[in-house]
Design a protein around this motif. Structure first.
Motif, PDB file in Angstrom:
ATOM      1  N   ASN A 254      53.095  13.162 115.516  1.00  0.00           N
ATOM      2  CA  ASN A 254      52.318  14.294 115.016  1.00  0.00           C
ATOM      3  C   ASN A 254      51.164  14.637 115.965  1.00  0.00           C
ATOM      4  O   ASN A 254      49.993  14.343 115.698  1.00  0.00           O
ATOM      5  CB  ASN A 254      51.773  14.013 113.614  1.00  0.00           C
ATOM      6  CG  ASN A 254      51.273  15.288 112.929  1.00  0.00           C
ATOM      7  OD1 ASN A 254      50.906  16.257 113.594  1.00  0.00           O
ATOM      8  ND2 ASN A 254      51.257  15.271 111.619  1.00  0.00           N
ATOM      9  N   PRO A 255      51.486  15.264 117.100  1.00  0.00           N
ATOM     10  CA  PRO A 255      50.452  15.596 118.092  1.00  0.00           C
ATOM     11  C   PRO A 255      49.418  16.605 117.600  1.00  0.00           C
ATOM     12  O   PRO A 255      48.302  16.630 118.114  1.00  0.00           O
ATOM     13  CB  PRO A 255      51.244  16.155 119.275  1.00  0.00           C
ATOM     14  CG  PRO A 255      52.581  16.519 118.725  1.00  0.00           C
ATOM     15  CD  PRO A 255      52.841  15.602 117.586  1.00  0.00           C
ATOM     16  N   ALA A 256      49.743  17.417 116.591  1.00  0.00           N
ATOM     17  CA  ALA A 256      48.762  18.378 116.076  1.00  0.00           C
ATOM     18  C   ALA A 256      47.579  17.656 115.434  1.00  0.00           C
ATOM     19  O   ALA A 256      46.418  18.049 115.623  1.00  0.00           O
ATOM     20  CB  ALA A 256      49.416  19.332 115.079  1.00  0.00           C
ATOM     21  N   SER A 257      47.853  16.599 114.685  1.00  0.00           N
ATOM     22  CA  SER A 257      46.761  15.825 114.086  1.00  0.00           C
ATOM     23  C   SER A 257      45.932  15.139 115.159  1.00  0.00           C
ATOM     24  O   SER A 257      44.699  15.025 115.034  1.00  0.00           O
ATOM     25  CB  SER A 257      47.334  14.776 113.120  1.00  0.00           C
ATOM     26  OG  SER A 257      47.906  15.397 111.990  1.00  0.00           O
ATOM     27  N   TYR A 258      46.578  14.688 116.192  1.00  0.00           N
ATOM     28  CA  TYR A 258      45.905  14.061 117.333  1.00  0.00           C
ATOM     29  C   TYR A 258      44.942  15.051 117.992  1.00  0.00           C
ATOM     30  O   TYR A 258      43.761  14.752 118.215  1.00  0.00           O
ATOM     31  CB  TYR A 258      46.985  13.570 118.283  1.00  0.00           C
ATOM     32  CG  TYR A 258      46.611  13.219 119.692  1.00  0.00           C
ATOM     33  CD1 TYR A 258      45.515  12.419 119.998  1.00  0.00           C
ATOM     34  CD2 TYR A 258      47.422  13.658 120.747  1.00  0.00           C
ATOM     35  CE1 TYR A 258      45.223  12.069 121.314  1.00  0.00           C
ATOM     36  CE2 TYR A 258      47.148  13.308 122.058  1.00  0.00           C
ATOM     37  CZ  TYR A 258      46.040  12.531 122.337  1.00  0.00           C
ATOM     38  OH  TYR A 258      45.764  12.191 123.643  1.00  0.00           O
ATOM     39  N   ALA A 259      45.433  16.269 118.291  1.00  0.00           N
ATOM     40  CA  ALA A 259      44.575  17.287 118.912  1.00  0.00           C
ATOM     41  C   ALA A 259      43.437  17.680 117.985  1.00  0.00           C
ATOM     42  O   ALA A 259      42.286  17.863 118.430  1.00  0.00           O
ATOM     43  CB  ALA A 259      45.424  18.510 119.270  1.00  0.00           C
ATOM     44  N   LEU A 260      43.737  17.814 116.708  1.00  0.00           N
ATOM     45  CA  LEU A 260      42.708  18.195 115.738  1.00  0.00           C
ATOM     46  C   LEU A 260      41.607  17.147 115.681  1.00  0.00           C
ATOM     47  O   LEU A 260      40.409  17.478 115.606  1.00  0.00           O
ATOM     48  CB  LEU A 260      43.333  18.379 114.356  1.00  0.00           C
ATOM     49  CG  LEU A 260      42.394  18.872 113.249  1.00  0.00           C
ATOM     50  CD1 LEU A 260      41.914  20.285 113.542  1.00  0.00           C
ATOM     51  CD2 LEU A 260      43.092  18.807 111.889  1.00  0.00           C
TER      52      LEU A 260
END
Length: 479
Positions: A254-260
């Motif tokens: 889940n790279p979106a949570s990482y970026a967020l």
């Protein structure tokens, strides 16, 4: 067995032989017994086929698939194309965001931790100090199919198998989006747990550290794996107490949570208080834009993409082509765009099997004659110089010049002459590109169904040296 350097010298001595005779000898080498070799050689000036060995046989291309993806992206998106990342809000009242703050990703694979700092700084300069609602990460620019359909599960934690999201982040300027770096260092005491550092630091993962420091005389090996379907990374094995730190890139879940989370850290660093939580969601149409970040142009992104054979960049470009050309950020839509570009250039995509943009699929199939024809056709495109310069150059030691060919063909006549894309999977190796010499050539070499990869690369290198020494003579068009 003749070494590559020896072959380079002998090729000059055997210039009386024609191109066909020299290549025929190599493709009938006993090392290729039981394997399939597809070889297509064309004049770069006329497009005439000078040598054809199984050139119409469909073969798995590995990362030579990126040659198609890059050409289609330049043709449809343009060399100046930039990805955008936006920060938006429900309402703003003075220094306070009333409601939610949104981080909307639009596919940029080059976002670094400092870019999130820059976005936070833009908000700070506007006088914003507080967000009353939640911080929402929006990855809806693309669909939710994060991995191409032929990605095997055991590759999902590898940097080359990272999930493709419209909102993602990279740990450094290799721009391996959706990954982070794990650094393991020895401690002074033998038998003690080794030091583990996550770069960049993020709350979205957890580390289980079982790695121990051992005496410098003991065999040591560090293993780093992410548990399937989680963001739990297990570090195990041993590291010698006098050794340098070891680094590995791991794909996150889940790279979106990482970026967020990285953006949330940047807000805090810049004194912007978040009252709510970090979560994923969608930006409402009426949200107001407060800040944005544009990526480098596609012409610059091509360098890490092609020189380092970045799978994530390939798949992002597939989805971006689908989004821009068909209003659908999906693998399927993007591959349809690639097929359309190939057809416009006179190729027959119906005679291929195209499953992804990177070539990690073992199911994709193309023919060397079609690939060499594409490389011939695009030479008159306004973006061709960017394309050519993105290809690895044989024997050039600089990482962003030689790329994946920097350690091959040094001190041979192919050094600095062969501009080509490499490719490698289990049982697959490929090399296709251009011979930039007095007698310029275009070539595509794809080898499948072999056992010894090292020997196959030697065969590719021998072929490349013959092409670099081509004197303009040939006696046949086909083998």
């Amino acid at each position: 067995m003749t070494s590559v350097k020896q072959f380079g010298r002998s090729a000059r001595a055997e210039n009386h032989q024609t191109l066909t005779e020299q290549i025929h000898t190599i493709v009938n080498d006993k090392r290729l017994k039981g394997a399939i070799a597809g070889v297509s050689i064309r004049s770069a000036i006329t497009g005439e086929i000078l040598f054809d060995h199984h050139g119409d046989t469909r073969l798995t291309p590995a990362s030579n698939m990126k040659l198609l993806t890059a050409a289609a992206a330049l043709q449809t998106l343009g060399s100046d194309y930039k990805f955008q990342t936006e920060v938006l809000a429900d309402h703003r009242h003075g220094e306070i965001i009333k409601g939610n703050l949104y981080l909307k990703g639009k596919g940029d694979p080059t976002l670094l931790p400092e870019d999130f700092d820059s976005l936070a700084e833009q908000l700070k300069l506007q006088g914003i100090t507080q967000v009353n609602g939640d911080l929402i990460g929006d990855e809806s620019w693309y669909d939710s199919e994060y991995l191409s359909e032929d990605m095997i599960w055991s590759d999902e934690d590898e940097y080359y198998g990272a999930q493709v999201s419209a909102l993602t982040a990279s740990p450094n300027q290799d721009y391996d989006a959706g990954t982070l770096m794990i650094k393991v260092s020895p401690n002074s005491g033998e038998g003690s747990l080794s030091g583990v550092k996550v770069i960049p630091e993020t709350d979205t993962i957890s580390i289980i550290n079982n790695a121990k420091t051992v005496n410098e005389n003991e065999d040591a090996e560090i293993k780093i794996n992410r548990k399937h379907g989680t963001n739990t990374i297990v570090v195990s094995g041993t590291i010698s107490k006098n050794s340098n730190p070891e680094k590995a890139w791991v794909a996150v879940w889940n790279p979106a949570s990482y970026a967020l989370n990285l953006f949330g850290q940047s807000l805090k660093k810049h004194g912007i208080e978040l009252k709510g939580e970090e979560k994923l969601g969608k930006t409402p149409d009426q949200a107001i834009r407060l800040a944005e970040k544009k990526s480098m142009p596609l012409s610059d992104l091509l360098l890490p993409f092609m020189k380092l054979s970045n799978n994530g960049h390939a798949e992002v470009l597939v989805k971006e082509m689908g989004k821009v050309m068909k209003e659908e950020g999906s693998f399927q839509a993007g591959l349809e765009v690639i097929r359309s570009v190939l057809q416009e250039e006179g190729l027959n995509p119906d005679d291929m099997c195209l499953r992804d943009g990177s070539g990690i699929s073992q199911i994709s199939l193309i023919q060397t004659n079609q690939l060499s024809f594409l490389l011939y056709r695009i030479q008159d495109k306004p973006w061709f110089d960017f394309y050519l310069n993105s290809l690895p150059i044989a024997g050039m030691p600089e990482r962003m010049v030689g790329g994946t060919l920097r350690n091959r063909l040094s001190n041979t006549d192919a050094e600095g002459v062969i501009y080509a894309k490499t490719g490698s999977l289990i049982g697959v190796t490929s090399l296709s590109g251009y011979v930039r010499s007095e007698h310029p050539l275009i070539f595509s070499i794809i080898l499948n169904q072999f056992i010894d990869e090292d020997e196959m690369e030697k065969i590719e290198d021998q072929l490349a040296i013959v092409l670099a020494n081509y004197n303009g003579e040939t006696n046949a068009k086909a083998d």
